[in-house]
Design a protein around this motif. Sequence first.
Motif, PDB file in Angstrom:
ATOM      1  N   VAL A 218       0.846  -1.209   0.045  1.00  0.00           N
ATOM      2  CA  VAL A 218      -0.156  -0.010  -0.155  1.00  0.00           C
ATOM      3  C   VAL A 218       0.915   1.190  -0.033  1.00  0.00           C
ATOM      4  CG1 VAL A 218      -1.610   1.235   1.084  1.00  0.00           C
ATOM      5  CG2 VAL A 218      -1.703  -1.281   1.181  1.00  0.00           C
ATOM      6  N   GLN A 219       0.500   2.291  -0.856  1.00  0.00           N
ATOM      7  CA  GLN A 219       1.403   3.417  -1.080  1.00  0.00           C
ATOM      8  C   GLN A 219       1.468   3.964   0.177  1.00  0.00           C
ATOM      9  OE1 GLN A 219       3.045   4.470  -4.146  1.00  0.00           O
ATOM     10  NE2 GLN A 219       4.194   5.883  -2.649  1.00  0.00           N
ATOM     11  N   GLY A 220       3.048   4.424   0.622  1.00  0.00           N
ATOM     12  CA  GLY A 220       3.034   5.226   1.896  1.00  0.00           C
ATOM     13  C   GLY A 220       3.553   6.469   1.413  1.00  0.00           C
ATOM     14  N   SER A 221       4.373   6.856   2.541  1.00  0.00           N
ATOM     15  CA  SER A 221       4.865   8.437   2.115  1.00  0.00           C
ATOM     16  C   SER A 221       6.457   8.334   2.396  1.00  0.00           C
ATOM     17  CB  SER A 221       4.140   9.507   2.882  1.00  0.00           C
ATOM     18  OG  SER A 221       4.730  10.714   2.951  1.00  0.00           O
ATOM     19  N   ALA A 222       7.293   9.209   2.000  1.00  0.00           N
ATOM     20  CA  ALA A 222       8.649   9.372   2.129  1.00  0.00           C
ATOM     21  C   ALA A 222       8.780  10.114   3.704  1.00  0.00           C
ATOM     22  CB  ALA A 222       9.452  10.277   0.970  1.00  0.00           C
ATOM     23  N   ARG A 223       7.760  10.702   3.955  1.00  0.00           N
ATOM     24  CA  ARG A 223       7.822  11.452   5.160  1.00  0.00           C
ATOM     25  C   ARG A 223       7.548  10.492   6.308  1.00  0.00           C
ATOM     26  NH1 ARG A 223       5.692  17.794   5.264  1.00  0.00           N
ATOM     27  NH2 ARG A 223       7.175  18.498   3.659  1.00  0.00           N
ATOM     28  N   ASN A 224       7.156   9.199   6.078  1.00  0.00           N
ATOM     29  CA  ASN A 224       6.804   8.270   7.077  1.00  0.00           C
ATOM     30  C   ASN A 224       8.100   7.468   7.144  1.00  0.00           C
ATOM     31  OD1 ASN A 224       5.455   6.514   9.114  1.00  0.00           O
ATOM     32  ND2 ASN A 224       4.965   5.281   7.277  1.00  0.00           N
ATOM     33  N   PHE A 225       9.088   8.184   7.394  1.00  0.00           N
ATOM     34  CA  PHE A 225      10.821   7.486   7.498  1.00  0.00           C
ATOM     35  C   PHE A 225      10.802   6.889   9.163  1.00  0.00           C
ATOM     36  CE2 PHE A 225      11.542  11.829   8.130  1.00  0.00           C
ATOM     37  CZ  PHE A 225      12.525  11.936   9.146  1.00  0.00           C
ATOM     38  N   LYS A 226      11.592   6.146   9.322  1.00  0.00           N
ATOM     39  CA  LYS A 226      12.145   5.628  10.616  1.00  0.00           C
ATOM     40  C   LYS A 226      13.233   6.320  10.977  1.00  0.00           C
ATOM     41  CE  LYS A 226      13.219   1.566  13.114  1.00  0.00           C
ATOM     42  NZ  LYS A 226      13.352  -0.071  12.953  1.00  0.00           N
ATOM     43  N   ILE A 227      13.172   7.093  12.138  1.00  0.00           N
ATOM     44  CA  ILE A 227      14.242   7.744  12.714  1.00  0.00           C
ATOM     45  C   ILE A 227      15.281   6.804  13.283  1.00  0.00           C
ATOM     46  CG2 ILE A 227      15.042   9.276  14.660  1.00  0.00           C
ATOM     47  CD1 ILE A 227      12.450  10.888  14.324  1.00  0.00           C
ATOM     48  N   THR A 228      16.591   6.992  12.645  1.00  0.00           N
ATOM     49  CA  THR A 228      17.545   5.847  12.878  1.00  0.00           C
ATOM     50  C   THR A 228      18.913   6.345  13.331  1.00  0.00           C
ATOM     51  OG1 THR A 228      16.288   4.394  11.089  1.00  0.00           O
ATOM     52  CG2 THR A 228      18.581   3.901  11.655  1.00  0.00           C
ATOM     53  N   TYR A 229      19.326   7.750  12.616  1.00  0.00           N
ATOM     54  CA  TYR A 229      20.724   8.228  12.704  1.00  0.00           C
ATOM     55  C   TYR A 229      20.327   9.570  13.291  1.00  0.00           C
ATOM     56  CZ  TYR A 229      21.743   4.383   9.591  1.00  0.00           C
ATOM     57  OH  TYR A 229      22.041   3.424   8.914  1.00  0.00           O
ATOM     58  N   PRO A 230      21.390  10.163  13.920  1.00  0.00           N
ATOM     59  CA  PRO A 230      21.328  11.374  14.489  1.00  0.00           C
ATOM     60  C   PRO A 230      20.630  12.680  13.865  1.00  0.00           C
ATOM     61  CG  PRO A 230      23.451  10.315  15.166  1.00  0.00           C
ATOM     62  CD  PRO A 230      22.846   9.449  14.176  1.00  0.00           C
ATOM     63  N   ASP A 231      20.996  12.545  12.501  1.00  0.00           N
ATOM     64  CA  ASP A 231      20.610  13.552  11.621  1.00  0.00           C
ATOM     65  C   ASP A 231      19.104  13.670  11.477  1.00  0.00           C
ATOM     66  OD1 ASP A 231      23.156  14.635  11.282  1.00  0.00           O
ATOM     67  OD2 ASP A 231      23.297  14.066   9.442  1.00  0.00           O
ATOM     68  N   ASP A 232      18.325  12.327  11.603  1.00  0.00           N
ATOM     69  CA  ASP A 232      16.992  12.309  11.466  1.00  0.00           C
ATOM     70  C   ASP A 232      16.105  12.942  12.460  1.00  0.00           C
ATOM     71  OD1 ASP A 232      17.539  10.392   9.523  1.00  0.00           O
ATOM     72  OD2 ASP A 232      17.443   8.674  10.781  1.00  0.00           O
ATOM     73  N   PHE A 233      16.732  13.132  13.608  1.00  0.00           N
ATOM     74  CA  PHE A 233      15.949  14.069  14.543  1.00  0.00           C
ATOM     75  C   PHE A 233      15.684  15.353  14.125  1.00  0.00           C
ATOM     76  CE2 PHE A 233      17.657  10.672  17.173  1.00  0.00           C
ATOM     77  CZ  PHE A 233      16.487  10.257  17.816  1.00  0.00           C
ATOM     78  N   ALA A 234      16.566  16.161  13.528  1.00  0.00           N
ATOM     79  CA  ALA A 234      16.545  17.558  12.897  1.00  0.00           C
ATOM     80  C   ALA A 234      15.501  17.597  11.618  1.00  0.00           C
ATOM     81  CB  ALA A 234      17.734  18.068  12.568  1.00  0.00           C
ATOM     82  N   LEU A 235      15.590  16.600  10.991  1.00  0.00           N
ATOM     83  CA  LEU A 235      14.733  16.458  10.019  1.00  0.00           C
ATOM     84  C   LEU A 235      13.108  16.424  10.368  1.00  0.00           C
ATOM     85  CD1 LEU A 235      14.066  16.161   6.795  1.00  0.00           C
ATOM     86  CD2 LEU A 235      14.586  14.034   6.806  1.00  0.00           C
ATOM     87  N   ALA A 236      12.963  15.307  11.475  1.00  0.00           N
ATOM     88  CA  ALA A 236      11.820  15.259  11.850  1.00  0.00           C
ATOM     89  C   ALA A 236      11.172  16.540  12.400  1.00  0.00           C
ATOM     90  CB  ALA A 236      11.823  14.077  13.112  1.00  0.00           C
ATOM     91  N   GLU A 237      12.190  17.214  13.267  1.00  0.00           N
ATOM     92  CA  GLU A 237      11.696  18.338  13.815  1.00  0.00           C
ATOM     93  C   GLU A 237      11.093  19.461  12.671  1.00  0.00           C
ATOM     94  OE1 GLU A 237      14.080  20.326  16.672  1.00  0.00           O
ATOM     95  OE2 GLU A 237      13.879  18.807  18.000  1.00  0.00           O
ATOM     96  N   ALA A 238      11.890  19.619  11.599  1.00  0.00           N
ATOM     97  CA  ALA A 238      11.622  20.342  10.499  1.00  0.00           C
ATOM     98  C   ALA A 238      10.456  20.047  10.202  1.00  0.00           C
ATOM     99  CB  ALA A 238      12.604  20.393   9.525  1.00  0.00           C
ATOM    100  N   ILE A 239      10.017  18.883   9.731  1.00  0.00           N
ATOM    101  CA  ILE A 239       8.678  18.299   9.209  1.00  0.00           C
ATOM    102  C   ILE A 239       7.544  18.773  10.334  1.00  0.00           C
ATOM    103  CG2 ILE A 239       7.199  16.481   8.422  1.00  0.00           C
ATOM    104  CD1 ILE A 239       9.960  15.119   7.530  1.00  0.00           C
ATOM    105  N   PHE A 240       7.930  18.578  11.528  1.00  0.00           N
ATOM    106  CA  PHE A 240       6.753  18.820  12.394  1.00  0.00           C
ATOM    107  C   PHE A 240       6.333  20.358  12.322  1.00  0.00           C
ATOM    108  CE2 PHE A 240       7.393  14.805  14.913  1.00  0.00           C
ATOM    109  CZ  PHE A 240       6.177  14.360  14.911  1.00  0.00           C
ATOM    110  N   ARG A 241       7.352  21.368  12.273  1.00  0.00           N
ATOM    111  CA  ARG A 241       7.293  22.610  12.561  1.00  0.00           C
ATOM    112  C   ARG A 241       6.796  23.195  11.072  1.00  0.00           C
ATOM    113  NH1 ARG A 241      10.088  25.064  16.398  1.00  0.00           N
ATOM    114  NH2 ARG A 241      11.845  24.042  17.255  1.00  0.00           N
ATOM    115  N   SER A 242       6.909  22.499   9.903  1.00  0.00           N
ATOM    116  CA  SER A 242       6.239  22.792   8.750  1.00  0.00           C
ATOM    117  C   SER A 242       4.640  22.373   8.716  1.00  0.00           C
ATOM    118  CB  SER A 242       6.757  21.873   7.455  1.00  0.00           C
ATOM    119  OG  SER A 242       6.503  20.811   7.389  1.00  0.00           O
ATOM    120  N   ARG A 243       4.371  21.357   9.459  1.00  0.00           N
ATOM    121  CA  ARG A 243       3.065  21.113   9.634  1.00  0.00           C
ATOM    122  C   ARG A 243       2.233  22.197  10.411  1.00  0.00           C
ATOM    123  NH1 ARG A 243       3.145  14.510  11.118  1.00  0.00           N
ATOM    124  NH2 ARG A 243       3.948  13.778   9.218  1.00  0.00           N
ATOM    125  N   ALA A 244       2.849  22.693  11.417  1.00  0.00           N
ATOM    126  CA  ALA A 244       2.505  23.502  12.464  1.00  0.00           C
ATOM    127  C   ALA A 244       1.979  24.927  11.866  1.00  0.00           C
ATOM    128  CB  ALA A 244       3.237  23.799  13.648  1.00  0.00           C
TER     129      ALA A 244
END
Length: 244
Positions: A218-244
């Motif tokens: 079933v088609q997912g989304s590139a934004r539904n990525f698994k936080i795995t590495y240190p840089d992923d936290f900053a990317l997740a924060e940026a996406i959350f801020r963009s939603r807000a």
Amino acid sequence: MPDAVHELTPHPSQEVGIRCHALLPCAGTGSRAGTEIPKQYQPILGLPMVLHTLMALRSVSRLERIVVVAAPGDDFWTTGYPGVEALRCGGSTRAQSVFNGLQTLLDEGTDPTDWVLVHDAARCLVTASLVDALIDACQHDPVGGLLAIPLPDTLKAEADGRVTATVDRSGKWLAQTPQMFRLGALHAALAATAAQGFAGVTDEASAMEMAGHRPLLVQGSARNFKITYPDDFALAEAIFRSRA
């Protein structure tokens, strides 16, 4: 945002005859993330990552319940969160934690024909629309399925740090979660590999494949990525801020 966790409240399933449960294996340490605490508890915008994940799942009205499978000595869940049931039966691997959680649900009398959606605690950017799309696609499927996206990049095979071949990416997908299967069928698929230490089981779909099933993509989304590495936290924060 931290106050929003108190708004986690149960929602009954809206589909007559369709019962869906969410299960989050949450006993890992996430060593690749480089955090001092298990990565699922690392704060993102002031809130432990797993609570972002749970808020997203709690907005899916068709989920009957949400179960977190935590490590036996994990005191994060001592406080308790409305609408979330913590089971301290996590194992040394993801597959063991999922299996233990499914076993507990069955022991409690949960119908083995109910659907269970296993989701990574570290996929905190999942949305209700993605989960609903998975339920819509799988609820009448004989096997069930998983969110995934077609492989977007050129794939290389490697040995000793050097490329050995370019792998054809056609027909290849990146698996995501949730992954949705009948509780009894998934439990049986995992049980068949338990004696071998769940060898070869990298996710729930792989266990179902080993049991002879062909899960639905079933088609997912590139934004539904698994936080795995240190840089992923900053990317997740940026996406959350963009939603807000």
